[in-house]
Design a protein around this motif. Structure first.
Motif, PDB file in Angstrom:
ATOM      1  N   VAL A 329      46.807  46.888  54.636  1.00  0.00           N
ATOM      2  CA  VAL A 329      46.904  45.892  53.372  1.00  0.00           C
ATOM      3  C   VAL A 329      45.669  45.205  52.783  1.00  0.00           C
ATOM      4  O   VAL A 329      45.498  44.898  52.112  1.00  0.00           O
ATOM      5  CB  VAL A 329      48.115  45.175  53.858  1.00  0.00           C
ATOM      6  N   GLN A 330      44.370  45.636  53.768  1.00  0.00           N
ATOM      7  CA  GLN A 330      43.247  44.603  53.875  1.00  0.00           C
ATOM      8  C   GLN A 330      42.579  45.658  53.077  1.00  0.00           C
ATOM      9  O   GLN A 330      41.801  45.063  52.631  1.00  0.00           O
ATOM     10  CB  GLN A 330      42.496  44.644  55.676  1.00  0.00           C
ATOM     11  N   LEU A 331      42.615  46.752  52.877  1.00  0.00           N
ATOM     12  CA  LEU A 331      42.036  48.145  52.324  1.00  0.00           C
ATOM     13  C   LEU A 331      42.579  48.282  51.172  1.00  0.00           C
ATOM     14  O   LEU A 331      41.400  49.197  50.122  1.00  0.00           O
ATOM     15  CB  LEU A 331      41.189  49.362  53.409  1.00  0.00           C
ATOM     16  N   GLY A 332      44.043  47.932  50.610  1.00  0.00           N
ATOM     17  CA  GLY A 332      43.907  48.366  49.432  1.00  0.00           C
ATOM     18  C   GLY A 332      43.306  48.728  48.471  1.00  0.00           C
ATOM     19  O   GLY A 332      42.895  49.275  47.833  1.00  0.00           O
ATOM     20  N   LEU A 333      42.528  47.153  48.068  1.00  0.00           N
ATOM     21  CA  LEU A 333      41.715  46.610  46.892  1.00  0.00           C
ATOM     22  C   LEU A 333      40.845  47.383  46.850  1.00  0.00           C
ATOM     23  O   LEU A 333      40.597  48.440  45.802  1.00  0.00           O
ATOM     24  CB  LEU A 333      41.142  45.009  46.809  1.00  0.00           C
ATOM     25  N   PRO A 334      40.315  47.589  48.048  1.00  0.00           N
ATOM     26  CA  PRO A 334      38.441  48.568  47.820  1.00  0.00           C
ATOM     27  C   PRO A 334      38.716  49.981  47.382  1.00  0.00           C
ATOM     28  O   PRO A 334      38.444  50.700  46.918  1.00  0.00           O
ATOM     29  CB  PRO A 334      37.973  48.412  48.782  1.00  0.00           C
ATOM     30  N   VAL A 335      39.514  50.850  48.279  1.00  0.00           N
ATOM     31  CA  VAL A 335      39.884  51.189  48.073  1.00  0.00           C
ATOM     32  C   VAL A 335      40.660  52.171  46.489  1.00  0.00           C
ATOM     33  O   VAL A 335      39.778  52.715  45.702  1.00  0.00           O
ATOM     34  CB  VAL A 335      41.167  52.040  49.236  1.00  0.00           C
ATOM     35  N   ILE A 336      41.760  51.406  46.219  1.00  0.00           N
ATOM     36  CA  ILE A 336      41.747  51.859  44.448  1.00  0.00           C
ATOM     37  C   ILE A 336      41.302  51.083  43.872  1.00  0.00           C
ATOM     38  O   ILE A 336      40.547  52.117  42.669  1.00  0.00           O
ATOM     39  CB  ILE A 336      42.775  50.556  44.082  1.00  0.00           C
ATOM     40  N   TRP A 337      40.174  50.209  44.048  1.00  0.00           N
ATOM     41  CA  TRP A 337      38.910  50.124  42.783  1.00  0.00           C
ATOM     42  C   TRP A 337      37.853  51.602  43.026  1.00  0.00           C
ATOM     43  O   TRP A 337      37.113  51.307  42.291  1.00  0.00           O
ATOM     44  CB  TRP A 337      38.598  48.624  43.216  1.00  0.00           C
ATOM     45  N   THR A 338      37.158  52.043  44.239  1.00  0.00           N
ATOM     46  CA  THR A 338      36.352  52.927  43.927  1.00  0.00           C
ATOM     47  C   THR A 338      37.029  54.067  43.806  1.00  0.00           C
ATOM     48  O   THR A 338      36.232  54.664  42.808  1.00  0.00           O
ATOM     49  CB  THR A 338      36.025  53.294  45.380  1.00  0.00           C
ATOM     50  N   ALA A 339      38.371  54.193  43.733  1.00  0.00           N
ATOM     51  CA  ALA A 339      38.109  55.341  42.924  1.00  0.00           C
ATOM     52  C   ALA A 339      38.840  55.507  41.878  1.00  0.00           C
ATOM     53  O   ALA A 339      38.959  56.182  41.178  1.00  0.00           O
ATOM     54  CB  ALA A 339      40.071  55.863  43.111  1.00  0.00           C
ATOM     55  N   ALA A 340      39.295  54.191  41.251  1.00  0.00           N
ATOM     56  CA  ALA A 340      39.834  53.074  39.790  1.00  0.00           C
ATOM     57  C   ALA A 340      38.430  53.122  38.765  1.00  0.00           C
ATOM     58  O   ALA A 340      38.454  54.375  37.767  1.00  0.00           O
ATOM     59  CB  ALA A 340      40.489  52.461  39.411  1.00  0.00           C
ATOM     60  N   ARG A 341      37.452  52.551  39.310  1.00  0.00           N
ATOM     61  CA  ARG A 341      36.521  53.158  38.506  1.00  0.00           C
ATOM     62  C   ARG A 341      35.735  54.155  38.324  1.00  0.00           C
ATOM     63  O   ARG A 341      35.155  54.264  37.387  1.00  0.00           O
ATOM     64  CB  ARG A 341      35.240  51.687  39.394  1.00  0.00           C
ATOM     65  N   ALA A 342      35.213  55.525  38.947  1.00  0.00           N
ATOM     66  CA  ALA A 342      35.142  56.334  38.957  1.00  0.00           C
ATOM     67  C   ALA A 342      35.956  57.304  38.067  1.00  0.00           C
ATOM     68  O   ALA A 342      34.953  58.055  37.189  1.00  0.00           O
ATOM     69  CB  ALA A 342      35.297  57.460  40.556  1.00  0.00           C
ATOM     70  N   ARG A 343      37.567  57.295  38.104  1.00  0.00           N
ATOM     71  CA  ARG A 343      37.728  57.438  36.935  1.00  0.00           C
ATOM     72  C   ARG A 343      37.549  56.740  35.325  1.00  0.00           C
ATOM     73  O   ARG A 343      38.432  57.371  34.239  1.00  0.00           O
ATOM     74  CB  ARG A 343      39.274  57.360  37.554  1.00  0.00           C
ATOM     75  N   GLY A 344      37.267  55.308  35.452  1.00  0.00           N
ATOM     76  CA  GLY A 344      37.531  55.621  34.019  1.00  0.00           C
ATOM     77  C   GLY A 344      37.496  53.951  33.535  1.00  0.00           C
ATOM     78  O   GLY A 344      37.780  52.941  33.162  1.00  0.00           O
ATOM     79  N   HIS A 345      38.831  53.766  35.230  1.00  0.00           N
ATOM     80  CA  HIS A 345      39.127  52.275  34.564  1.00  0.00           C
ATOM     81  C   HIS A 345      38.421  51.103  34.627  1.00  0.00           C
ATOM     82  O   HIS A 345      37.680  51.177  35.447  1.00  0.00           O
ATOM     83  CB  HIS A 345      40.873  52.270  36.284  1.00  0.00           C
ATOM     84  N   SER A 346      38.760  49.834  34.555  1.00  0.00           N
ATOM     85  CA  SER A 346      38.476  49.027  34.531  1.00  0.00           C
ATOM     86  C   SER A 346      39.388  47.349  36.039  1.00  0.00           C
ATOM     87  O   SER A 346      40.521  47.780  36.083  1.00  0.00           O
ATOM     88  CB  SER A 346      38.997  47.644  33.453  1.00  0.00           C
ATOM     89  N   LEU A 347      38.457  46.667  35.725  1.00  0.00           N
ATOM     90  CA  LEU A 347      39.341  45.710  37.023  1.00  0.00           C
ATOM     91  C   LEU A 347      40.283  45.468  36.967  1.00  0.00           C
ATOM     92  O   LEU A 347      41.794  44.903  37.506  1.00  0.00           O
ATOM     93  CB  LEU A 347      37.990  44.254  37.322  1.00  0.00           C
ATOM     94  N   PRO A 348      40.439  44.465  35.403  1.00  0.00           N
ATOM     95  CA  PRO A 348      41.726  44.443  34.728  1.00  0.00           C
ATOM     96  C   PRO A 348      43.027  45.456  34.708  1.00  0.00           C
ATOM     97  O   PRO A 348      44.068  45.100  34.958  1.00  0.00           O
ATOM     98  CB  PRO A 348      41.859  44.350  33.440  1.00  0.00           C
TER      99      PRO A 348
END
Ligand SMILES: [Zn+2]
Length: 436
Positions: A329-348
């Motif tokens: 629960v504490q790490l979900g946001l950075p785990v997903i943001w790290t991988a999402a950003r690398a795949r071209g996804h945005s913060l929204p």
């Protein structure tokens, strides 16, 4: 006069990412104005280039208190949530004792949680064989819906339902049902082994495919809302796609570990990677990402499911013996943001998956969005900062994690719950109940 104004050049508002100033009065967002807007407030923060996000909503958390409080408890789970940018959790009905399968059990759990919650907390009820008669009362008491297992849950007091028992539960109450979708007839007893492929082979994708079929059939027959929990096997996606095309109210979630970890990279004996359904191959994760991008998977939630270190990491490294569950629960946001950003996804995109859509799943119209009238649950997030995961810095009770040593991008700098900072000292979380 407002109580608080928070400004950011990267505010993820309900209309997208833009420079904005968010004004708060009595815990509620009363203004979303331009970044430079002149607003009269008692307190003001300018995040500059750091992002301002709505607090995330994690609808899949096992707190385990009371009964298995040595596994996890309300103060530790909710402190970890706040540190991870999560301001609302919905607690699962099992692993605590008693399980939340009737109104009395809900009251026992709420009594245990009272005064201990650093974020807002809601509750799922449980559907088990024989309790269909208790479901309407439990729904009336404010749970967000009902969880059912189609396979062994791992604890004896929360048995799985057969397809017939699932149908009975669905016909008992018009509620949101959430289903652990693995079919027992496709699961094999895992032999003692420290080799991850042996464990993986014991829970093949077909188990998920068959159970998703069962859940969809139940949704169709009962005309009910059915949500597939923690989808791992991408092969089930065409079934969900077809069900939705048919007009059935079927949705699905996945979890950070299915998206960001891969079976190929699980070291021998590393039972901190064990969860059910299992983490599958990288090629499977690619398909989950595509489904997320296409909106076929609606949300990403943690399935935070801790236990004691002894249960999680037996000395033998035996995957069969270890408890299945990943506490993130504490790490979900950075785990997903790290991988999402690398795949071209945005913060929204990330906010949509982890805040807005989970809030929508449980009907929390004031959570998961930066908009006038919403609760002022705010997160200051540095999207370009990075850190290395140190288990000692985790706030949940037993800080065992498969992410130890990973370098992640995105740091939560501050969290506000209904306009007040969450410090980890005096808890000011409230109970959430179903709005309609
Ligand atoms: Zn779970």
């Amino acid at each position: 006069m407002m109580d608080l104004v928070v400004r950011s050049r990267r505010a993820v508002t309900a209309d997208g990412e833009r420079p904005a100033a968010v004004g708060v009065r009595e815990g509620v967002i009363v203004e979303v104005a331009g970044y430079d807007a002149v607003l009269d407030a008692a307190e003001e923060h300018d995040l500059g280039d750091d992002a301002l996000l709505p607090g995330l909503v994690d609808t899949h958390v096992h707190v385990n208190e009371p009964g298995r409080t040595q596994w996890e408890g309300f103060p530790t789970a909710t402190r970890a949530a706040a540190a991870g940018g999560v301001t609302a959790i919905v607690d699962m009905p099992l692993n605590s004792l008693p399980p939340t399968v009737d109104v009395d059990a809900l009251r026992v759990k709420q009594a245990a949680a009272t005064g201990q919650c650093h974020v807002d907390v809601g509750f799922w009820g449980g559907a088990i064989p024989g309790n269909a008669g208790a479901l309407p009362g439990l729904h009336e008491a404010g749970v967000f819906g009902f969880k059912a297992f189609l396979a062994d849950s791992g604890v004896p007091e929360f048995p799985p339902v057969s397809p017939i028992e699932l149908a009975a539960a669905l016909s008992a109450v018009d509620a949101q049902f959430v289903v652990h979708a693995e079919d027992p007839f496709h699961l094999h007893e895992a032999a003692s082994s420290a080799a991850y492929p042996d464990f993986l082979a014991s829970r093949p994708p077909e188990a998920e495919h068959a159970a998703v079929r069962t859940a969809i059939d139940a949704a169709r027959a009962g005309g009910r809302r059915v949500h597939i929990l923690h989808l791992s096997a991408a092969g089930a996606l065409p079934l969900i796609r077809r069900a939705r095309a048919e007009g059935l109210r079927v949705t699905a979630e996945t979890c950070p570990h299915y998206l960001a970890l891969a079976a190929e990279h699980v070291p021998p004996g590393a039972t901190e990677f064990k969860c059910c359904p299992p983490i599958r191959e990288a090629a499977n994760a690619d398909l989950l990402w595509a489904a997320l991008a296409a909106g076929e998977i609606t949300c990403v939630v943690s399935d935070h499911s801790p236990c004691t270190p002894e249960l999680k990491r037996p000395d033998t490294g035996d995957f069969a013996a270890a408890w299945g569950g990943i506490a993130s629960v504490q790490l979900g946001l950075p785990v997903i943001w790290t991988a999402a950003r690398a795949r071209g996804h945005s913060l929204p995109d990330v906010v949509s998956w982890m805040a807005r859509r989970p809030a929508d799943l449980v009907g929390l119209s004031r959570k998961g969005r930066l908009a006038v009238g919403a609760d002022a649950d705010l997160v200051a997030f540095a999207p370009d900062a990075s850190f290395t995961v140190d288990p000692a810095a985790l706030h949940h009770r037993n800080p065992v994690t498969p992410y130890a040593g990973q370098t992640l991008t995105g740091v939560v700098r501050a969290t506000w719950l209904r306009g007040r900072p969450v410090t980890g000292e005096t808890p000011h979380g409230r109970f959430l109940t179903r709005e309609s």
